[in-house]
Every structure is written in C-alpha cells, then in structure tokens.
Design a protein around this motif. Structure first.
Motif, PDB file in Angstrom:
ATOM      1  N   GLN A  71       0.806  -1.210   0.000  1.00  0.00           N
ATOM      2  CA  GLN A  71       0.000   0.000   0.000  1.00  0.00           C
ATOM      3  C   GLN A  71       0.846   1.268   0.000  1.00  0.00           C
ATOM      4  N   LEU A  72       0.171   2.375  -0.205  1.00  0.00           N
ATOM      5  CA  LEU A  72       0.863   3.653  -0.357  1.00  0.00           C
ATOM      6  C   LEU A  72       1.788   3.965   0.818  1.00  0.00           C
ATOM      7  N   ALA A  73       1.283   3.758   2.041  1.00  0.00           N
ATOM      8  CA  ALA A  73       2.077   4.112   3.222  1.00  0.00           C
ATOM      9  C   ALA A  73       3.402   3.359   3.220  1.00  0.00           C
ATOM     10  N   THR A  74       3.355   2.104   2.778  1.00  0.00           N
ATOM     11  CA  THR A  74       4.558   1.292   2.720  1.00  0.00           C
ATOM     12  C   THR A  74       5.532   1.828   1.682  1.00  0.00           C
ATOM     13  N   GLN A  75       4.977   2.206   0.531  1.00  0.00           N
ATOM     14  CA  GLN A  75       5.805   2.772  -0.537  1.00  0.00           C
ATOM     15  C   GLN A  75       6.527   4.023  -0.070  1.00  0.00           C
ATOM     16  N   PRO A 120      -5.913  -9.572   5.115  1.00  0.00           N
ATOM     17  CA  PRO A 120      -4.946  -8.474   5.067  1.00  0.00           C
ATOM     18  C   PRO A 120      -5.213  -7.426   6.146  1.00  0.00           C
ATOM     19  N   LEU A 121      -4.224  -6.593   6.407  1.00  0.00           N
ATOM     20  CA  LEU A 121      -4.434  -5.421   7.261  1.00  0.00           C
ATOM     21  C   LEU A 121      -5.136  -4.358   6.417  1.00  0.00           C
ATOM     22  N   THR A 122      -6.037  -3.615   7.013  1.00  0.00           N
ATOM     23  CA  THR A 122      -6.653  -2.498   6.296  1.00  0.00           C
ATOM     24  C   THR A 122      -5.629  -1.374   6.166  1.00  0.00           C
ATOM     25  N   ASP A 123      -5.927  -0.403   5.316  1.00  0.00           N
ATOM     26  CA  ASP A 123      -5.022   0.738   5.154  1.00  0.00           C
ATOM     27  C   ASP A 123      -4.753   1.421   6.485  1.00  0.00           C
ATOM     28  N   LEU A 124      -5.815   1.576   7.283  1.00  0.00           N
ATOM     29  CA  LEU A 124      -5.655   2.253   8.571  1.00  0.00           C
ATOM     30  C   LEU A 124      -4.773   1.444   9.516  1.00  0.00           C
ATOM     31  N   ASP A 125      -5.013   0.127   9.552  1.00  0.00           N
ATOM     32  CA  ASP A 125      -4.203  -0.729  10.410  1.00  0.00           C
ATOM     33  C   ASP A 125      -2.745  -0.729   9.953  1.00  0.00           C
ATOM     34  N   LEU A 126      -2.559  -0.731   8.643  1.00  0.00           N
ATOM     35  CA  LEU A 126      -1.194  -0.717   8.117  1.00  0.00           C
ATOM     36  C   LEU A 126      -0.472   0.566   8.518  1.00  0.00           C
ATOM     37  N   ALA A 127      -1.194   1.703   8.400  1.00  0.00           N
ATOM     38  CA  ALA A 127      -0.592   2.980   8.791  1.00  0.00           C
ATOM     39  C   ALA A 127      -0.225   2.951  10.279  1.00  0.00           C
ATOM     40  N   ASP A 128      -1.095   2.343  11.081  1.00  0.00           N
ATOM     41  CA  ASP A 128      -0.821   2.270  12.516  1.00  0.00           C
ATOM     42  C   ASP A 128       0.374   1.346  12.787  1.00  0.00           C
ATOM     43  N   ALA A 129       0.439   0.241  12.058  1.00  0.00           N
ATOM     44  CA  ALA A 129       1.565  -0.678  12.224  1.00  0.00           C
ATOM     45  C   ALA A 129       2.883   0.025  11.857  1.00  0.00           C
TER      46      ALA A 129
END
Lengths: 252, 243
Positions: A173-177, B137-146
């Motif tokens: 996802q974008l944040a990872t990029q 999968p993790l959601t976008d929000l969860d990913l940002a938090d991770a």
C-alpha cells in the motif's frame, strides 16, 4: 515542435520508461526535479514527501548544495511547501513583501541564498496529499499559468511514480511505498557521507559522482549507495567510473 | 497527518508501567491492532541477531527464535529488503516463501504474518513482527498504525542502544529520529573516520551530542563542514579541530 515541447515530450517518455523498468525512486524523483528546472521558469526544484510523523522530508533536488537542502528542511516550520502540503493546493505569492508577510523567517533565508520567489505544487493521490514540488526562482513573482500546468503534470507523474505497478500487484500500500522511499533517501545520505569522507569530496560532489557512476553503468542509484556503504565498491573506482562512457561495465 | 501517532505511542511506553519499554510497546501494539501476537527482535547486517527484545506471548517469542535458528523467515526478509513482508494467508497457494518456517508457524496456529523492518537508511535496527490466528490483510488504517508502531520501535531501540553503550539514558524517549540529511551524512563520514559500522557511528554521533549538550544536527553539521573530526582522538567523545 519547439525545443521545449520536445524536451517535455521526451521527459514524459523517459518517465514512462522508468515506470515499467525496475526503477529507483530517488533517481526517478531526481530526474523530475532536474527536468522541472529545465522545463519551467525556475532555478531550483525539490520534491518533498511527508513521513510517518507528517514531517516533510526532501526526496530529491535539482541541485544538492547543502544550503539549498537547508532551505527545503526549513519549511517544516513555515513556507510554501508546508502550506501546500497542509492545504493540498498550489501555494504562491505575487512578490517578496507578500511572501514576507506569510513566511517571514523563510523569506529571509530564501533571499540570503539569492532567491526571490518560492512556490509549491501539491503531490496528490486520490484524497491524500503525500508531498509537494517546491520551485525556487532567482527572479521575483509567480510562474505563468502555462508553467504551472506543466509543473502540476510533473508533480502528478511523480506521485504516480511512487506507486509501482509491481508493488500494487503484491498488495503493497501507499504508506509502505512512502516509507520505503524515505528510507532510500536516508541511505543515499549515508552513502554520500561515506564517499565524501573517503574521497575528500563535498556532499554535492559525492552525490554527482555516485549518480554519474550509476548512470554510466546502468545501475540503480540505491544499489550503488548500498555498495559504497558496505565497501564493495571502492571510491577510486566510482570516481573513475563516473567519467567513463555509458555501457562500460564496472570493473569489480 | 499521521504524525501525532508515533509521538503518542512513544509517550505511552515511556510512562512508567509494567515491564520494559519494548514489552510495553508490544502490548500497546497488540491492543491497537487486530493481531494475536507481537514481537520485536534485533537485527544485524547479517540477519537476525537472535535477540528477541520483547514478545507478547511464548509463541511469538518462539517464532522469532525459530527464524534465527533456521536462518529464514519474514523478519530477515523484511530487514534485508527494507520493505515490509505482508503475508495475509500462509495457506494460500503460492504464499509459502520459507518452507520450514511457514510450516512451523502454521503448526503453531498462525495464519497471517506481517513483518516491518526497523531501519535508518542502511542501518538494520530490528524488526517488528505481527502474528495473527486468522487469515486476512491489514486495512489501510491498520497498516498505517503498524508503520507508526514500527517507527516508534526504531526510536525505542536506538535509545536503548544509547543506554547500553554509555551507561546512562542519554535522552528522554520522546524525540523522533533525526531526519535531517546532515545527520545521515555525518554518520557515513564517521564510519570512515573511526573504521566502524553505520550503526555504531550513529550512536557515537548521538553520544557526542548528548555529552556536549548540543543537538545531534548541530554536531552533524560540524562534522560535514569538517570543523569536527572523530578520527584524531581515541574516545571520539572529545572533538578536536574546532575552528
């Protein structure tokens, strides 16, 4: 076509090329910054992305002089880049007095470095603003509307470039990029320091040498930086290699 | 802006509470995200160090140690590539990347693993691993938090290293990693001046700043401008060549 139109067309073609290849994000953004200066009535250009903390960090600049890099970083306190990132809209002022009213400390520093105009264009992906393209001019005043459209198109391409096709396919996802791109830039700074110390160069010279070597040997800038850091690419070789013609394989 | 989140996490784990700061970070992460287990392990340039700083449960700790023993797994891959390794379903066709580790994880009841590298440029600090009993999968929000937890963990490990190397906590656990270019440039220069790795060079730079009551970026600027060199004295903690 005029020469400018030709340059513009070739810029977008070369950007499209980098999108399909296994491209290097820092190198790609550096190309965009350099082309922004060639194509627009601007004397320096920089691309800033927001990190996890929302702090703006420089990813690429048309020139790497330390003073110029400071000018970008200053904008974490005030300046067009910060306003642009927060609002998601282009930010410019008509003249120096108007700039000074909005950003007194930044404008003083800007003038100290010989510039008389600074403005910023947003880098947006869907609803999210991920960073800004910063443009500095020696002359006062805004860019023309025509220049602004081209500048915004380049900022849009830069944003698209952040999202690699391959990465989307694997669910990244974008944040990872963004995080990965920012870390590449940190690694590049570390490599500049290693090379500058070993070879007795200024930071901007170290950057030029690394980039010329990467170009000349068809290597990713990030890979060259990693090898300079781990010592598998020695600086004599890089410095000599940076002056060889393209296509000459590295002597390892 | 996601900014305040990293600061919030750091201030939460810096407050006195049960366990070490790494244990508190793992517990906070477990509470904030839809996962079953969390662990933080230290990494070196060569791969897993075998040191698990903290884990929320025995299984998470065992899986970290297993990756070290096998020399394979998502944490080593994440740290090496600098990219998160997201495996939302270990049973999905084609998702088995590390046959021995994946089999052990599945046998332990784990269905999804998300590994986040803790890195400062080329410095491999460690890895934050999230384990879950259910696929998805993790959601976008969860990913940002991770990712925010991963950055907080990076800051935390760097501070712990300062503490270990120099006997006392050198700074409060609230400051961000210095993001200025000059800090990373100076770190690179110190590796050559002192003949040490990037990780130790960053510690030396930070230690010198704390010892002299300056900010890291001010010291770094002196190094980059060649006003301060660490190679002409033994300790590196007393700069010479000030002009």
């Amino acid at each position: 076509m005029t020469s400018r139109e030709q340059l513009l067309a070739s810029t977008f073609v070369s950007l499209a090329d980098t999108l399909v290849a296994d491209f290097d994000i820092v190198d790609f953004l550096h190309t965009l910054a350099t082309r922004s200066v060639e194509l627009l009535d601007a004397d320096a250009a920089g691309i800033m992305l927001a990190d996890q903390r929302g702090a703006l960090r420089l990813m690429a600049s048309s020139a790497e002089e330390a003073r110029l890099l400071e000018l970008y970083e200053l904008q974490n306190n005030q300046g067009p880049c910060l306003d642009c990132f927060r609002s998601g809209r282009p930010v410019a002022r008509d003249d120096l007095p108007a700039m000074r009213t909005s950003w007194p400390a930044f404008t003083d520093q800007l003038q100290g470095f010989g510039f008389h105009s600074a403005q910023a264009l947003p880098m947006r992906l869907r609803a999210e603003t991920v960073g800004a393209l910063n443009l500095f001019r020696l002359k006062p005043g805004r860019l023309t509307d025509a220049d602004l459209s081209i500048g915004q198109a380049m900022a849009d391409v830069a944003t698209v470039g952040l999202i690699q096709e391959r990465a989307i396919a694997t669910g990244e996802q974008l944040a990872t990029q963004l995080q990965t791109a920012l870390n590449s830039r940190v690694q590049l700074e570390q490599a500049k320091g290693v090379l500058a110390q070993r070879a007795g160069l200024h930071m901007d010279e170290a950057f030029q040498v690394m980039r010329a070597y990467a170009r000349g040997h068809n290597r990713r800038l990030s890979d060259v930086a990693a090898q300079i850091i781990d010592g598998t690419l020695d600086d004599d070789h890089v410095r000599k290699g940076s002056r060889t013609r393209p296509g000459v394989p590295p002597r390892t | 802006m996601r900014g305040p989140r990293v600061t919030e996490i750091l201030s939460t784990i810096a407050e006195s509470g049960e366990g070490t700061p790494p244990a508190r970070l793992c517990a906070e992460c477990l509470a904030a995200l839809p996962v079953s287990g969390v662990a933080v392990a230290l990494m070196t340039a060569d791969g897993p160090s075998g040191v698990v700083l903290a884990a929320t449960d025995g299984r998470a700790r065992q899986l970290e140690e297993l990756q070290f023993a096998l020399g394979e797994g998502p944490c080593a891959a994440a740290s090496g590539s600098g990219r998160p390794v997201l495996q939302p379903d270990l049973t999905a066709v084609g998702s088995a990347r590390w046959s021995r580790f994946d089999a052990a994880a599945l046998a332990a009841g784990v269905r999804a693993i998300f590994a986040f590298p803790l890195r400062v440029g080329a410095i491999r600090v460690g890895v934050l691993d999230l384990y879950r009993d259910t696929a998805g999968p993790l959601t976008d929000l969860d990913l940002a938090d991770a990712l925010a937890f991963a950055e907080a963990a990076t800051v935390m490990v760097l501070h712990l290293q300062d503490h270990d190397e120099h006997g006392a906590a050198n700074a409060a656990l609230d400051g961000p990693i210095d993001s200025q270019a000059v800090v990373h440039q100076a770190t690179g220069m110190l590796t050559i001046q002192l003949g040490i790795g990037l990780d130790e060079a960053l510690l030396r730079l930070r230690a010198y700043a704390y010892a002299t009551g300056q900010t890291v970026s001010v010291v770094a600027a002196d190094v980059v401008d060649r006003r301060l060199s660490f190679d002409d004295n033994e300790s590196g903690a007393t700069g010479q060549g000030w002009s």
